[in-house]
Design a protein around this motif. Sequence first.
Motif, PDB file in Angstrom:
ATOM      1  N   LEU A 172       1.260  -1.333   0.212  1.00 51.95           N
ATOM      2  CA  LEU A 172      -0.263   0.057   0.081  1.00 51.95           C
ATOM      3  C   LEU A 172       0.519   1.394  -0.473  1.00 51.95           C
ATOM      4  CD1 LEU A 172      -1.480  -2.161   2.863  1.00 51.95           C
ATOM      5  CD2 LEU A 172      -2.931  -0.593   1.225  1.00 51.95           C
ATOM      6  N   ASP A 173       0.680   2.120  -0.969  1.00 47.43           N
ATOM      7  CA  ASP A 173       1.723   3.164  -1.110  1.00 47.43           C
ATOM      8  C   ASP A 173       0.412   4.182  -0.799  1.00 47.43           C
ATOM      9  OD1 ASP A 173       3.575   4.891  -2.353  1.00 47.43           O
ATOM     10  OD2 ASP A 173       2.984   5.167  -3.543  1.00 47.43           O
ATOM     11  N   SER A 174       1.003   4.724   0.504  1.00 44.68           N
ATOM     12  CA  SER A 174      -0.039   5.732   0.966  1.00 44.68           C
ATOM     13  C   SER A 174       0.953   7.137   1.083  1.00 44.68           C
ATOM     14  CB  SER A 174       0.960   6.140   2.539  1.00 44.68           C
ATOM     15  OG  SER A 174       0.754   7.021   3.819  1.00 44.68           O
ATOM     16  N   PRO A 175      -0.080   8.250   0.707  1.00 40.58           N
ATOM     17  CA  PRO A 175      -0.152   9.667   0.352  1.00 40.58           C
ATOM     18  C   PRO A 175       1.165   9.678   1.869  1.00 40.58           C
ATOM     19  CG  PRO A 175      -1.945   9.507   0.778  1.00 40.58           C
ATOM     20  CD  PRO A 175      -1.429   8.017   1.539  1.00 40.58           C
ATOM     21  N   ALA A 176       2.338  10.820   1.075  1.00 41.67           N
ATOM     22  CA  ALA A 176       2.848  12.392   2.339  1.00 41.67           C
ATOM     23  C   ALA A 176       2.266  12.460   3.427  1.00 41.67           C
ATOM     24  CB  ALA A 176       3.887  13.016   1.142  1.00 41.67           C
ATOM     25  N   GLY A 177       2.411  12.813   4.164  1.00 45.47           N
ATOM     26  CA  GLY A 177       2.166  13.383   4.988  1.00 45.47           C
ATOM     27  C   GLY A 177       0.761  12.168   6.366  1.00 45.47           C
ATOM     28  N   VAL A 178       0.057  12.850   7.295  1.00 49.72           N
ATOM     29  CA  VAL A 178      -0.257  11.607   8.156  1.00 49.72           C
ATOM     30  C   VAL A 178      -1.571  12.393   8.300  1.00 49.72           C
ATOM     31  CG1 VAL A 178       1.350  11.256  10.358  1.00 49.72           C
ATOM     32  CG2 VAL A 178       0.350  13.693  10.034  1.00 49.72           C
ATOM     33  N   GLY A 179      -2.347  12.580   7.327  1.00 48.89           N
ATOM     34  CA  GLY A 179      -3.610  12.410   6.861  1.00 48.89           C
ATOM     35  C   GLY A 179      -4.726  11.718   7.039  1.00 48.89           C
ATOM     36  N   GLY A 180      -6.050  11.990   6.294  1.00 50.38           N
ATOM     37  CA  GLY A 180      -6.789  11.150   6.328  1.00 50.38           C
ATOM     38  C   GLY A 180      -6.606   9.485   5.264  1.00 50.38           C
ATOM     39  N   GLY A 181      -5.987  10.100   4.390  1.00 52.83           N
ATOM     40  CA  GLY A 181      -5.710   9.100   3.542  1.00 52.83           C
ATOM     41  C   GLY A 181      -3.941   8.013   4.251  1.00 52.83           C
ATOM     42  N   PHE A 182      -3.115   8.495   4.590  1.00 55.58           N
ATOM     43  CA  PHE A 182      -2.664   7.805   5.813  1.00 55.58           C
ATOM     44  C   PHE A 182      -3.124   6.669   6.167  1.00 55.58           C
ATOM     45  CE2 PHE A 182      -0.607   7.169   9.886  1.00 55.58           C
ATOM     46  CZ  PHE A 182       0.129   7.113  10.047  1.00 55.58           C
ATOM     47  N   ARG A 183      -3.949   7.055   7.363  1.00 52.50           N
ATOM     48  CA  ARG A 183      -4.959   6.495   8.286  1.00 52.50           C
ATOM     49  C   ARG A 183      -5.528   5.306   7.351  1.00 52.50           C
ATOM     50  NH1 ARG A 183      -5.828  11.405  10.263  1.00 52.50           N
ATOM     51  NH2 ARG A 183      -7.990  11.655   9.619  1.00 52.50           N
ATOM     52  N   SER A 184      -5.779   5.256   6.552  1.00 56.62           N
ATOM     53  CA  SER A 184      -6.631   4.696   5.531  1.00 56.62           C
ATOM     54  C   SER A 184      -6.164   3.520   4.674  1.00 56.62           C
ATOM     55  CB  SER A 184      -7.424   4.788   4.056  1.00 56.62           C
ATOM     56  OG  SER A 184      -8.850   5.919   4.390  1.00 56.62           O
ATOM     57  N   ALA A 185      -4.882   3.965   4.518  1.00 59.32           N
ATOM     58  CA  ALA A 185      -3.437   2.930   4.095  1.00 59.32           C
ATOM     59  C   ALA A 185      -2.906   2.346   5.281  1.00 59.32           C
ATOM     60  CB  ALA A 185      -2.263   3.880   3.711  1.00 59.32           C
ATOM     61  N   ALA A 186      -2.228   2.814   6.045  1.00 62.01           N
ATOM     62  CA  ALA A 186      -1.962   1.905   7.702  1.00 62.01           C
ATOM     63  C   ALA A 186      -2.889   1.226   8.145  1.00 62.01           C
ATOM     64  CB  ALA A 186      -1.364   3.134   8.172  1.00 62.01           C
ATOM     65  N   CYS A 187      -4.116   1.469   8.626  1.00 61.72           N
ATOM     66  CA  CYS A 187      -4.759   0.514   9.236  1.00 61.72           C
ATOM     67  C   CYS A 187      -5.616  -0.946   9.107  1.00 61.72           C
ATOM     68  CB  CYS A 187      -6.578   1.562   9.123  1.00 61.72           C
ATOM     69  SG  CYS A 187      -7.468   1.011   7.406  1.00 61.72           S
ATOM     70  N   ALA A 188      -5.045  -0.960   8.009  1.00 61.05           N
ATOM     71  CA  ALA A 188      -5.264  -3.042   6.960  1.00 61.05           C
ATOM     72  C   ALA A 188      -3.914  -3.516   6.830  1.00 61.05           C
ATOM     73  CB  ALA A 188      -6.265  -2.334   5.900  1.00 61.05           C
ATOM     74  N   ALA A 189      -2.631  -2.582   7.706  1.00 62.60           N
ATOM     75  CA  ALA A 189      -1.565  -3.398   7.213  1.00 62.60           C
ATOM     76  C   ALA A 189      -1.087  -4.491   8.260  1.00 62.60           C
ATOM     77  CB  ALA A 189      -0.582  -2.127   7.065  1.00 62.60           C
ATOM     78  N   ASP A 190      -0.191  -5.146   7.487  1.00 56.41           N
ATOM     79  CA  ASP A 190       1.026  -6.137   8.934  1.00 56.41           C
ATOM     80  C   ASP A 190       1.984  -5.618   9.350  1.00 56.41           C
ATOM     81  OD1 ASP A 190      -0.799  -7.782   8.216  1.00 56.41           O
ATOM     82  OD2 ASP A 190      -0.587  -8.625   6.628  1.00 56.41           O
ATOM     83  N   ARG A 191       2.325  -4.665   8.350  1.00 55.14           N
ATOM     84  CA  ARG A 191       3.594  -4.077   8.896  1.00 55.14           C
ATOM     85  C   ARG A 191       3.943  -2.906   8.026  1.00 55.14           C
ATOM     86  NH1 ARG A 191       7.345  -9.523   6.076  1.00 55.14           N
ATOM     87  NH2 ARG A 191       6.478  -8.946   4.258  1.00 55.14           N
ATOM     88  N   ALA A 192       4.450  -1.713   8.201  1.00 55.48           N
ATOM     89  CA  ALA A 192       4.702  -0.559   7.990  1.00 55.48           C
ATOM     90  C   ALA A 192       6.668  -0.398   7.426  1.00 55.48           C
ATOM     91  CB  ALA A 192       4.137   0.374   8.943  1.00 55.48           C
ATOM     92  N   LEU A 193       6.760  -0.125   6.888  1.00 58.13           N
ATOM     93  CA  LEU A 193       7.870   0.435   5.846  1.00 58.13           C
ATOM     94  C   LEU A 193       8.170   2.209   5.765  1.00 58.13           C
ATOM     95  CD1 LEU A 193       9.131  -1.510   3.382  1.00 58.13           C
ATOM     96  CD2 LEU A 193       9.773  -1.994   6.099  1.00 58.13           C
ATOM     97  N   VAL A 194       8.822   2.725   7.258  1.00 63.17           N
ATOM     98  CA  VAL A 194       8.742   4.372   7.117  1.00 63.17           C
ATOM     99  C   VAL A 194       9.973   4.774   6.177  1.00 63.17           C
ATOM    100  CG1 VAL A 194       8.450   6.455   8.622  1.00 63.17           C
ATOM    101  CG2 VAL A 194       7.582   4.002   8.682  1.00 63.17           C
ATOM    102  N   VAL A 195       9.629   5.914   4.993  1.00 64.33           N
ATOM    103  CA  VAL A 195      10.691   5.874   3.652  1.00 64.33           C
ATOM    104  C   VAL A 195      11.455   7.598   4.559  1.00 64.33           C
ATOM    105  CG1 VAL A 195      11.420   6.453   2.175  1.00 64.33           C
ATOM    106  CG2 VAL A 195       9.555   4.464   2.618  1.00 64.33           C
ATOM    107  N   CYS A 196      12.465   7.889   4.461  1.00 64.05           N
ATOM    108  CA  CYS A 196      13.154   8.961   4.949  1.00 64.05           C
ATOM    109  C   CYS A 196      14.059   8.957   4.926  1.00 64.05           C
ATOM    110  CB  CYS A 196      13.266   9.591   6.586  1.00 64.05           C
ATOM    111  SG  CYS A 196      14.284   8.376   6.882  1.00 64.05           S
ATOM    112  N   SER A 197      14.849  10.367   4.088  1.00 63.50           N
ATOM    113  CA  SER A 197      15.767  10.838   3.529  1.00 63.50           C
ATOM    114  C   SER A 197      16.838  11.041   4.890  1.00 63.50           C
ATOM    115  CB  SER A 197      15.651  11.479   2.760  1.00 63.50           C
ATOM    116  OG  SER A 197      15.318  12.313   2.978  1.00 63.50           O
TER     117      SER A 197
END
Length: 245
Positions: A117-142
Amino acid sequence: MGVSTVITSGKGGVGKSTVSVGLGRALAQRGRRVLLIDCDAGLRSLDRMTGTEEALVFDLSDVIQGRCAPADAIYPCTETEGLFLLPAPSSGEDMASPSVMRRLVPLLKRYYDHVVLDSPAGVGGGFRSAACAADRALVVCSPDPVCVRSASAVKRLLEKLAVPELRLVINRFNSRLFDETGVYSDLDNVIDASSIRLFGVVPEDYSLAAAFLKGKKAEEHSKGMMALCRIAGRLDGETIPLSVF
């Protein structure tokens, strides 16, 4: 039953979608069936990056509204057998709610080894929708202070959403720039500042980004693609030593 992984970041411009597509291609090249879900309603990009742009008829909003079956909105990606895309809606008003994603993602996991699931940037509603059903998360940063601080904030929100497993991917790493900037003495300081366990480092690779922007596969032996292949192996359960390159 497959595994769902959300690719997220607290800040835009860190190459999150490049990581999503690269991991999707790398996992499919390992013989896995992989579904990419673009969760960035209104600003979708994965159709362009996977070469499916011209084929689109339906998207995620059509599935949610019952205008088509999920299979009708899933498209095979060019040049990579086993990789598929469920595109985001073209309008931000059609963003999927968390309750819908909690029902949809487990259904899709029955048919794919990996759902990315490719989440939108930021921590708004799209982020919550993408993350809510995930078994794991990869947090990408520079490796810059603003992005690392954002990654730390995302970690806290993912923990509130009860995502079971969180890992850090440092993307677009340029060792010369990193040393000349001198904000962090080494990558261990970046990891400590984010408070997330490191999962992989992807070097700056303009050829990788250029290939995906054209909807093409990246060169197999490019530095960025080789790093993403190592991360894909770890996602697939292999023990692969961490390396800067």
